[in-house]
Write a protein that holds these residues in place. Structure first.
Motif, PDB file in Angstrom:
ATOM      1  N   THR A 103       0.838  -1.208   0.000  1.00 37.23           N
ATOM      2  CA  THR A 103       0.000   0.000   0.000  1.00 37.23           C
ATOM      3  C   THR A 103       0.868   1.251   0.000  1.00 37.23           C
ATOM      4  O   THR A 103       0.603   2.221  -0.722  1.00 37.23           O
ATOM      5  CB  THR A 103      -0.923  -0.018   1.233  1.00 37.23           C
ATOM      6  OG1 THR A 103      -1.777  -1.152   1.111  1.00 37.23           O
ATOM      7  CG2 THR A 103      -1.773   1.240   1.325  1.00 37.23           C
ATOM      8  N   THR A 104       1.927   1.233   0.811  1.00 38.64           N
ATOM      9  CA  THR A 104       2.796   2.417   0.867  1.00 38.64           C
ATOM     10  C   THR A 104       3.517   2.605  -0.478  1.00 38.64           C
ATOM     11  O   THR A 104       3.649   3.735  -0.966  1.00 38.64           O
ATOM     12  CB  THR A 104       3.794   2.289   2.030  1.00 38.64           C
ATOM     13  OG1 THR A 104       3.062   2.018   3.226  1.00 38.64           O
ATOM     14  CG2 THR A 104       4.590   3.566   2.226  1.00 38.64           C
ATOM     15  N   ASP A 106       2.310   1.747  -3.348  1.00 37.63           N
ATOM     16  CA  ASP A 106       1.288   2.321  -4.250  1.00 37.63           C
ATOM     17  C   ASP A 106       1.224   3.839  -4.074  1.00 37.63           C
ATOM     18  O   ASP A 106       1.168   4.591  -5.050  1.00 37.63           O
ATOM     19  CB  ASP A 106      -0.110   1.757  -3.928  1.00 37.63           C
ATOM     20  CG  ASP A 106      -0.305   0.305  -4.376  1.00 37.63           C
ATOM     21  OD1 ASP A 106       0.527  -0.214  -5.130  1.00 37.63           O
ATOM     22  OD2 ASP A 106      -1.320  -0.293  -3.957  1.00 37.63           O
ATOM     23  N   THR A 107       1.214   4.285  -2.813  1.00 36.56           N
ATOM     24  CA  THR A 107       1.127   5.724  -2.537  1.00 36.56           C
ATOM     25  C   THR A 107       2.327   6.453  -3.151  1.00 36.56           C
ATOM     26  O   THR A 107       2.174   7.504  -3.780  1.00 36.56           O
ATOM     27  CB  THR A 107       1.117   5.987  -1.015  1.00 36.56           C
ATOM     28  OG1 THR A 107       0.077   5.225  -0.424  1.00 36.56           O
ATOM     29  CG2 THR A 107       0.913   7.457  -0.704  1.00 36.56           C
ATOM     30  N   ILE A 287      -0.386   9.693   4.047  1.00 31.90           N
ATOM     31  CA  ILE A 287      -1.376   8.635   3.775  1.00 31.90           C
ATOM     32  C   ILE A 287      -0.738   7.350   3.278  1.00 31.90           C
ATOM     33  O   ILE A 287      -1.424   6.482   2.745  1.00 31.90           O
ATOM     34  CB  ILE A 287      -2.417   9.086   2.731  1.00 31.90           C
ATOM     35  CG1 ILE A 287      -1.738   9.417   1.379  1.00 31.90           C
ATOM     36  CG2 ILE A 287      -3.230  10.255   3.236  1.00 31.90           C
ATOM     37  CD1 ILE A 287      -2.691   9.369   0.214  1.00 31.90           C
ATOM     38  N   SER A 289       0.134   4.439   4.292  1.00 32.75           N
ATOM     39  CA  SER A 289      -0.512   3.145   4.559  1.00 32.75           C
ATOM     40  C   SER A 289      -2.023   3.294   4.762  1.00 32.75           C
ATOM     41  O   SER A 289      -2.679   2.340   5.189  1.00 32.75           O
ATOM     42  CB  SER A 289       0.100   2.532   5.818  1.00 32.75           C
ATOM     43  OG  SER A 289      -0.181   3.364   6.943  1.00 32.75           O
ATOM     44  N   ALA A 290      -2.552   4.484   4.454  1.00 31.80           N
ATOM     45  CA  ALA A 290      -3.926   4.788   4.878  1.00 31.80           C
ATOM     46  C   ALA A 290      -5.002   4.271   3.922  1.00 31.80           C
ATOM     47  O   ALA A 290      -5.665   5.038   3.228  1.00 31.80           O
ATOM     48  CB  ALA A 290      -4.089   6.287   5.101  1.00 31.80           C
ATOM     49  N   THR A 291      -5.163   2.945   3.900  1.00 25.28           N
ATOM     50  CA  THR A 291      -6.345   2.364   3.261  1.00 25.28           C
ATOM     51  C   THR A 291      -7.073   1.575   4.341  1.00 25.28           C
ATOM     52  O   THR A 291      -6.470   1.187   5.351  1.00 25.28           O
ATOM     53  CB  THR A 291      -5.989   1.409   2.105  1.00 25.28           C
ATOM     54  OG1 THR A 291      -5.267   0.293   2.629  1.00 25.28           O
ATOM     55  CG2 THR A 291      -5.155   2.109   1.042  1.00 25.28           C
ATOM     56  N   HIS A 292      -8.345   1.322   4.122  1.00 24.88           N
ATOM     57  CA  HIS A 292      -9.126   0.565   5.115  1.00 24.88           C
ATOM     58  C   HIS A 292      -8.475  -0.794   5.378  1.00 24.88           C
ATOM     59  O   HIS A 292      -8.296  -1.205   6.521  1.00 24.88           O
ATOM     60  CB  HIS A 292     -10.562   0.374   4.619  1.00 24.88           C
ATOM     61  CG  HIS A 292     -11.335   1.662   4.588  1.00 24.88           C
ATOM     62  ND1 HIS A 292     -11.769   2.293   5.724  1.00 24.88           N
ATOM     63  CD2 HIS A 292     -11.707   2.446   3.550  1.00 24.88           C
ATOM     64  CE1 HIS A 292     -12.406   3.403   5.396  1.00 24.88           C
ATOM     65  NE2 HIS A 292     -12.369   3.533   4.080  1.00 24.88           N
ATOM     66  N   GLU A 293      -8.101  -1.477   4.284  1.00 22.72           N
ATOM     67  CA  GLU A 293      -7.570  -2.839   4.435  1.00 22.72           C
ATOM     68  C   GLU A 293      -6.251  -2.830   5.204  1.00 22.72           C
ATOM     69  O   GLU A 293      -6.029  -3.645   6.106  1.00 22.72           O
ATOM     70  CB  GLU A 293      -7.330  -3.479   3.058  1.00 22.72           C
ATOM     71  CG  GLU A 293      -8.561  -3.622   2.179  1.00 22.72           C
ATOM     72  CD  GLU A 293      -8.768  -2.425   1.248  1.00 22.72           C
ATOM     73  OE1 GLU A 293      -8.380  -1.292   1.613  1.00 22.72           O
ATOM     74  OE2 GLU A 293      -9.351  -2.626   0.165  1.00 22.72           O
ATOM     75  N   THR A 294      -5.373  -1.917   4.826  1.00 28.20           N
ATOM     76  CA  THR A 294      -4.024  -1.951   5.414  1.00 28.20           C
ATOM     77  C   THR A 294      -4.020  -1.450   6.850  1.00 28.20           C
ATOM     78  O   THR A 294      -3.357  -2.033   7.713  1.00 28.20           O
ATOM     79  CB  THR A 294      -3.044  -1.179   4.510  1.00 28.20           C
ATOM     80  OG1 THR A 294      -2.925  -1.945   3.315  1.00 28.20           O
ATOM     81  CG2 THR A 294      -1.686  -1.013   5.133  1.00 28.20           C
ATOM     82  N   ARG A 295      -4.795  -0.388   7.129  1.00 28.20           N
ATOM     83  CA  ARG A 295      -4.817   0.080   8.522  1.00 28.20           C
ATOM     84  C   ARG A 295      -5.425  -0.994   9.431  1.00 28.20           C
ATOM     85  O   ARG A 295      -5.017  -1.160  10.572  1.00 28.20           O
ATOM     86  CB  ARG A 295      -5.594   1.389   8.630  1.00 28.20           C
ATOM     87  CG  ARG A 295      -4.787   2.583   8.115  1.00 28.20           C
ATOM     88  CD  ARG A 295      -3.606   2.903   9.051  1.00 28.20           C
ATOM     89  NE  ARG A 295      -2.702   3.874   8.495  1.00 28.20           N
ATOM     90  CZ  ARG A 295      -2.845   5.197   8.610  1.00 28.20           C
ATOM     91  NH1 ARG A 295      -3.845   5.706   9.278  1.00 28.20           N
ATOM     92  NH2 ARG A 295      -1.958   6.008   8.060  1.00 28.20           N
TER      93      ARG A 295
END
Ligand code: NAP
Length: 320
Positions: A103-104, A106-107, A287, A289-295
């Motif tokens: 996720t990070t 991706d950001t 943000i 790591s700030a996705t619902h799944e990852t957090r």
């Protein structure tokens, strides 16, 4: 099993709170909220375990927590923790490596593309009603595919950025590291080089380093001057790895083309910071790591870590 005292200093999902409450006495108090500060202070003297993120657990806090056995950080970065003081007291620190890597990355890659193709600026151009005729070259961006990316911090996140760049966008990848790194699947796409070569040859430099005494202020005026003219800086590590004044100067002189920043020396970024409105800065509110799944995955792993440590088991996520 003995019930112990757990202090949750950053909110957790309900199901993870329930796991903690089933095993221990739990107090929730976020010291960053004025109305919860007193409760945090009151819970420290009896706390055996702490779990949370984004708050400095320094010597002063530790001195007020004489029974503390374990601290579980809901983050991979551990620059908020006084590591020598924790070690000296024999308090275990755990973190959440791995679950936030993709996720990070991706950001960071989104920031890289957005900075080079001027995505945010041009989306605002449409939103602000300025798209009244075909755009001309004053609003063109610059290609991403095929350009060279240099990565500082070639660990989990750095390598995940490298996979996106090399395998998705045909970009040669350079990295500078203190030791030989094996990158399965990226053989022939990545090259270890000196810091000087990385700065001089990269069209994009991506920072995926931890903040340590060695990396604090690493990207300073002389390193910006050594970067290729027209290069773009992407920072997804910690704000203090970059000298922000020097970055602004490098952008204003036109030596750097743009910067994509997810992290800042002071967060939230102060209202007065010129980085907020700089035309060639794409700034995000941390943000990575700030996705619902990852957090959620981070909260589960951090809860696992604390429950294991308080039960006398050894978590796999101990910070050495
Ligand atoms: P990691 O796997 O430990 O990778 C960090 C890499 O940096 C390691 O390979 C490390 O090398 C290298 N490194 C450390 N000091 C260095 C130096 N002075 N010069 C060159 N390389 C150096 O950690 P990760 O999971 O990729 O996370 C990296 C960092 O990203 C975290 O510490 C955190 O600060 C940041 N982060 C930010 C966000 C966000 O929201 N923006 C999200 C997650 C993480 P060694 O193996 O030799 O130590």
């Amino acid at each position: 099993m003995t019930r112990k005292n757990v202090l949750v200093f950053r909110e957790l999902p309900d199901d993870q709170m329930a796991r903690l409450r089933a095993a221990h006495e739990v107090t929730v108090a976020n010291p960053k909220r004025a109305d919860q500060r007193k409760a945090f202070d009151a819970a420290l003297p009896t706390a055996h375990g702490l779990i949370g993120a984004s708050y400095s657990i320094d010597e002063t806090v530790l001195a007020r927590a004489p029974r503390l056995e374990a601290v579980s950080s809901i983050s991979v970065g551990v620059d908020n923790y006084d590591l020598p003081a924790l070690r000296q007291r024999g308090i275990v620190l755990t973190h959440t490596p791995g679950v936030l890597t993709e996720t990070t990355a991706d950001t960071l890659f989104a920031l890289l593309i957005a900075s080079s193709r001027r995505i945010v600026e041009l989306a605002n151009h449409v939103r602000d009603g300025q798209w009244t005729h075909n755009i001309d070259e004053s609003l063109f961006g610059w290609d991403v595919h095929g350009k060279t990316v240099g990565i500082l911090g070639f660990g989990r996140i750095g390598q995940a950025v490298a996979r996106r760049a090399a395998l998705g966008f045909g970009m040669p990848v350079l990295y500078h590291h203190r030791r030989e790194v094996e990158c399965p699947g990226l053989e022939g796409h990545v090259k270890a080089v000196s810091m000087e070569a990385l700065l001089a040859e990269s069209d994009f430099i991506v920072l995926a380093l931890p903040l340590t005494e060695e990396t604090r202020g690493l990207m300073n005026a002389s390193r910006f001057a050594a970067m290729k003219r027209g290069a773009i800086l992407i920072n997804g590590s910690r704000g203090a790895v970059v000298d922000e004044e020097a970055l602004l100067a490098a952008l204003d002189h036109g030596h750097l083309r743009a910067a994509g920043l997810d992290v800042f020396a002071v967060e939230p970024l102060p209202q007065a910071s010129p980085l907020r409105r700089h035309p060639r800065v794409t700034a995000l509110p941390h943000i990575g790591s700030a996705t619902h799944e990852t957090r959620y995955a981070m909260a589960v792993l951090a809860t696992d870590n604390l429950l294991q440590e308080l039960a006398g088991e050894r978590s796999e996520c101990r910070v050495p």
